[in-house]
Design an enzyme around this catalytic site. Structure first.
Site, PDB file in Angstrom:
ATOM      1  N   ARG A  19      36.578  31.425  28.980  1.00  0.00           N
ATOM      2  CA  ARG A  19      36.061  30.435  29.947  1.00  0.00           C
ATOM      3  C   ARG A  19      37.129  29.399  30.257  1.00  0.00           C
ATOM      4  O   ARG A  19      37.940  29.032  29.389  1.00  0.00           O
ATOM      5  CB  ARG A  19      34.822  29.726  29.382  1.00  0.00           C
ATOM      6  CG  ARG A  19      34.180  28.756  30.373  1.00  0.00           C
ATOM      7  CD  ARG A  19      33.132  27.904  29.683  1.00  0.00           C
ATOM      8  NE  ARG A  19      33.728  27.067  28.631  1.00  0.00           N
ATOM      9  CZ  ARG A  19      34.372  25.917  28.865  1.00  0.00           C
ATOM     10  NH1 ARG A  19      34.532  25.475  30.108  1.00  0.00           N
ATOM     11  NH2 ARG A  19      34.878  25.223  27.857  1.00  0.00           N
ATOM     12  N   GLN A  20      37.131  28.953  31.516  1.00  0.00           N
ATOM     13  CA  GLN A  20      37.905  27.803  31.947  1.00  0.00           C
ATOM     14  C   GLN A  20      36.986  26.911  32.779  1.00  0.00           C
ATOM     15  O   GLN A  20      36.072  27.382  33.455  1.00  0.00           O
ATOM     16  CB  GLN A  20      39.137  28.226  32.760  1.00  0.00           C
ATOM     17  CG  GLN A  20      40.234  28.850  31.907  1.00  0.00           C
ATOM     18  CD  GLN A  20      41.435  29.278  32.722  1.00  0.00           C
ATOM     19  OE1 GLN A  20      41.316  30.135  33.586  1.00  0.00           O
ATOM     20  NE2 GLN A  20      42.586  28.702  32.431  1.00  0.00           N
ATOM     21  N   SER A  21      37.255  25.602  32.768  1.00  0.00           N
ATOM     22  CA  SER A  21      36.266  24.640  33.254  1.00  0.00           C
ATOM     23  C   SER A  21      36.182  24.551  34.768  1.00  0.00           C
ATOM     24  O   SER A  21      35.130  24.200  35.301  1.00  0.00           O
ATOM     25  CB  SER A  21      36.569  23.246  32.686  1.00  0.00           C
ATOM     26  OG  SER A  21      36.502  23.275  31.272  1.00  0.00           O
ATOM     27  N   SER A  22      37.226  24.824  35.515  1.00  0.00           N
ATOM     28  CA  SER A  22      37.215  24.593  36.953  1.00  0.00           C
ATOM     29  C   SER A  22      37.943  25.718  37.660  1.00  0.00           C
ATOM     30  O   SER A  22      38.708  26.481  37.061  1.00  0.00           O
ATOM     31  CB  SER A  22      37.869  23.252  37.302  1.00  0.00           C
ATOM     32  OG  SER A  22      39.235  23.247  36.925  1.00  0.00           O
ATOM     33  N   GLN A  25      41.743  25.395  37.409  1.00  0.00           N
ATOM     34  CA  GLN A  25      42.330  25.950  36.181  1.00  0.00           C
ATOM     35  C   GLN A  25      42.407  27.475  36.254  1.00  0.00           C
ATOM     36  O   GLN A  25      43.383  28.077  35.769  1.00  0.00           O
ATOM     37  CB  GLN A  25      41.499  25.518  34.983  1.00  0.00           C
ATOM     38  CG  GLN A  25      41.529  24.025  34.706  1.00  0.00           C
ATOM     39  CD  GLN A  25      40.662  23.652  33.517  1.00  0.00           C
ATOM     40  OE1 GLN A  25      40.035  24.506  32.902  1.00  0.00           O
ATOM     41  NE2 GLN A  25      40.618  22.365  33.195  1.00  0.00           N
TER      42      GLN A  25
END
Length: 689
Positions: A19-22, A25
């Site tokens: 997972r990455q937040s945005s 990213q």
């Protein structure tokens, strides 16, 4: 192998959570993605052969405000006992809020699933590991809050200085030094200015939108890539332009706030528009605006005044009630409400019952609105009559300016369309003719651009003809306008009349004097002058609808030659109705005659007084009906014609003068006679063989 990993863990599959937040990213932090996917090698080293990678949540935050389908699917698989280990590069990838983190740890403890990161392996059934996982979850949540708080404080301080420009609205460009300057495209600038000009002339957001739609004009809009796109305007587009302080030359920040509410156990974001006194920053004259700040403030007052709330008259509607939103009760200071009653909902009635609705108090006042509206209209006409000529001149000039503005906007559209066509031609000329896949598409685009040029040119030609048909205003044209204003008023548009009344009157305080049975109206004019008007109140059972004087006079004349049934048909053919808007019947004509004491039709009286129709009068004189009618139209013979689509009425006494004798002589002189008597003339019988 780690001692915390047992055989029952290896018999089940391992799940790797990525997972990455945005979205930023995901697009730019590619090294972080590679490190997370590399955790598969660590799981292989620990003894797992079956590894499932979950990367559905890339670009989604783990703060608890977004739904993460990948995380939910992973937790469901763990609950079913299908997973021996859940892994991530860092435990903060799982969650940054205590609710989801504690849920994952507790589920793993129950089904005996281990958690794996790049450093170690955690067994939730062991107290020390469970304590460590809890501390890490709390630290991750605290870290996120601390970073968010620091970022938000820095952002707010920069906004208070007017140096934070997140995005530039349409009509502006953001410079490198965080300032706003107008778009260099003059077509965009003129389109934005035209929105403010039309609102200043019309005074309504929706009517401004309808003006643009009526003339087929487009407004610019920003695409997600920051490019300008011209499209058909909508209400939201016009409203945002008129209410955004940036167009008034002011810097504004913090106009909205985001709140999180939980509905059905799921977090939901809600955006709320804050009042101006709660904005974080509002700095007037921060950059060059499309209107002055004072003018922008007047526009906001006008838009707020169009809201039909307490203290506002509301925007003019199509209803016939002239005083809707302007009446205030003298007894309780509440706004009066309007009701349309009757079979056709055309009867006005104003009432004050807010106290009864809100607090259970007795009702204040209520009365019919027809006479009150007529009294206010008469007072307004007395005020505006001295300036009628000047107002008409200004209105004609404003209409001419509007037509010129439409023509100028079309000229700008034509210039842009020609530029697009020229660019399409250059692209087509630069393409290889043998590459038909490219050349055909470029040729189609060129043809579409040329069609757009032709369309705009035809619209300009049509608008030029329309503008040329309107002559310049001359004072002599409006010399009789002041005297004719009272006759023009009833046929005027309801919204126009309401706008005139709201321009002159602030509000009307009303009360009912039961002793004299009168409606007391105190007009508060915009200039500070107050006028009191007393209007007789309609008594119970009194009819306020009356048959038109034209219909009464027509019946009075038609009874000389027609019975009631024929008169009813004549009135209906001329679109005359009763006072209540009904069609005429024999019974209604009879009731009208009885009320106005008009005698009934009598053939004996008709013969004695000598009344005739056109056909009867022509036979009496000895000419054709057409000849006699033309003589009447030339004013050679006296006759009556009560209605355009009705019979002519002649009197025998008016058909015996010299004018009639001359008419008969002229008619006989033009008449051709045969050379032989009718009895001696033969017939021409043509054989069919």
């Amino acid at each position: 192998m780690n001692e915390k990993i047992r055989a029952q863990h290896l018999t089940r599959k391992a799940m790797l959570y990525v997972r990455q937040s945005s979205a930023y990213q995901v697009s730019h932090n590619l090294e972080s993605q590679k490190l997370q996917y590399a955790m598969q090698d660590r799981l292989h080293q620990l003894g797992w052969n079956e590894i499932e990678v979950i990367d559905e949540d890339l670009g989604r935050s783990a703060a608890g405000t977004q739904t993460r389908t990948g995380f939910e699917r992973m937790v469901a698989e763990v609950c079913l006992g299908h997973v021996g280990a859940v892994a991530a590069r860092e435990v903060s990838r799982f969650a940054r809020n205590s609710r989801e983190w504690q849920q994952l740890v507790e589920v793993c403890r129950i089904v005996d699933t281990v958690l794996v990161d790049q450093e170690t392996v955690y067994a939730p059934r062991q107290s020390n590991d469970r304590l460590l996982l809890g501390l890490k979850g709390s630290l991750n949540e605290y870290e996120l809050d601390l970073l968010r708080q620091r970022s938000l404080e820095a952002r707010r301080e920069k906004a208070k200085r007017g140096e934070l420009v997140v995005a530039a609205p349409v009509g502006y460009c953001k410079t490198e030094d965080q300032r706003l300057e107008k778009d260099p495209d003059l077509r965009v600038q003129d389109a934005i200015r035209s929105v403010f000009r039309q609102f200043g002339a019309i005074g309504s957001v929706r009517q401004t939108l309808l003006w643009f739609l009526e003339h087929g004009l487009q407004l610019p809009a920003c695409t997600p890539r920051g490019e300008i796109q011209w499209k058909r305007p909508s209400y939201g587009t016009v409203y945002r332009i008129l209410t955004n302080p940036i167009y008034g030359g002011a810097y504004a920040y913090g106009k909205t706030e985001c709140t999180i509410n939980y509905e059905g156990g799921e977090p939901r974001k809600r955006d709320r528009r804050k009042p101006r006194n709660e904005w974080l920053a509002l700095i007037p004259n921060a950059h060059d605006g499309y209107v002055q700040w004072d003018e922008f403030e007047r526009i906001q007052c006008a838009i707020n005044g169009n809201l039909r709330l307490a203290g506002h008259a509301g925007a003019p509607k199509n209803g016939e009630a002239l005083l809707a939103g302007l009446l205030r009760c003298r007894r309780c200071a509440s706004k009066l409400t309007l009701h349309y009653t009757g079979n056709r909902h055309d009867a006005l009635r104003y009432s004050c019952h807010r106290g009864w609705l809100d607090k259970g108090q007795p009702r204040c006042i209520a009365f019919g609105g027809t006479r009150a509206d007529a009294a206010i209209a008469e007072a307004v006409l007395q005020v505006v009559q001295p300036a009628a000529i000047e107002a008409a001149m200004v209105a004609r000039e404003e209409e001419t300016l509007k037509q010129d503005e439409v023509l100028a906007a079309l000229q700008r559209d034509l210039q842009a369309a020609r530029y697009t066509a020229q660019r399409a031609q250059k692209q087509y000329d630069a393409a290889d003719p043998d590459n038909r896949l490219v050349a055909d598409e470029l040729e189609r685009r060129w043809n579409d651009a040329l069609l757009r040029v032709e369309e705009v040119e035809s619209r300009i030609e049509q608008q030029s003809r329309t503008s040329g048909q309107t002559p310049p205003a001359q004072p002599d044209e409006f010399a009789d306008l002041a005297a004719a204003l009272e006759s023009i008023w009833p046929q005027a548009d309801a919204r126009l009349k309401k706008r005139i009344v709201r321009t002159l009157i602030h509000e009307v305080v009303v009360d009912v004097d039961n002793a004299t049975s009168e409606i007391v109206l105190v007009i508060h004019w915009k200039g500070g002058v107050h006028t009191e008007i007393r209007v007789p109140r309609r008594r119970r059972g009194e009819n306020t609808t009356h048959t038109s004087r034209e219909a009464i006079d027509a019946v009075r004349q038609l009874v000389r030659i027609c019975p009631d049934l024929v008169i009813a048909g004549v009135l209906n053919r001329n679109d005359l109705r009763t006072g209540r808007g009904n069609f005429w019947t024999q019974e209604r004509v009879t009731a009208l005659r009885s009320h106005h004491q008009i005698p009934v039709y009598s053939s004996e009286r008709r013969a004695a007084e000598g009344w005739m129709t056109l056909t009867e009068a022509a036979a009496f004189v000895g000419v054709s009906p057409g000849t006699l009618r033309l003589a009447v139209e030339r004013n050679e013979i006296v006759a009556e014609h009560p209605l355009p689509n009705g019979p002519w009425i002649f009197n025998r006494n008016s058909l015996g003068g010299d004018a009639v004798s001359e008419l008969v002589a002229r008619a006989r002189a033009r008449r051709g006679y045969p050379t032989k008597p009718m009895a001696q003339q033969g017939s021409l019988d043509l054989s069919s063989t």
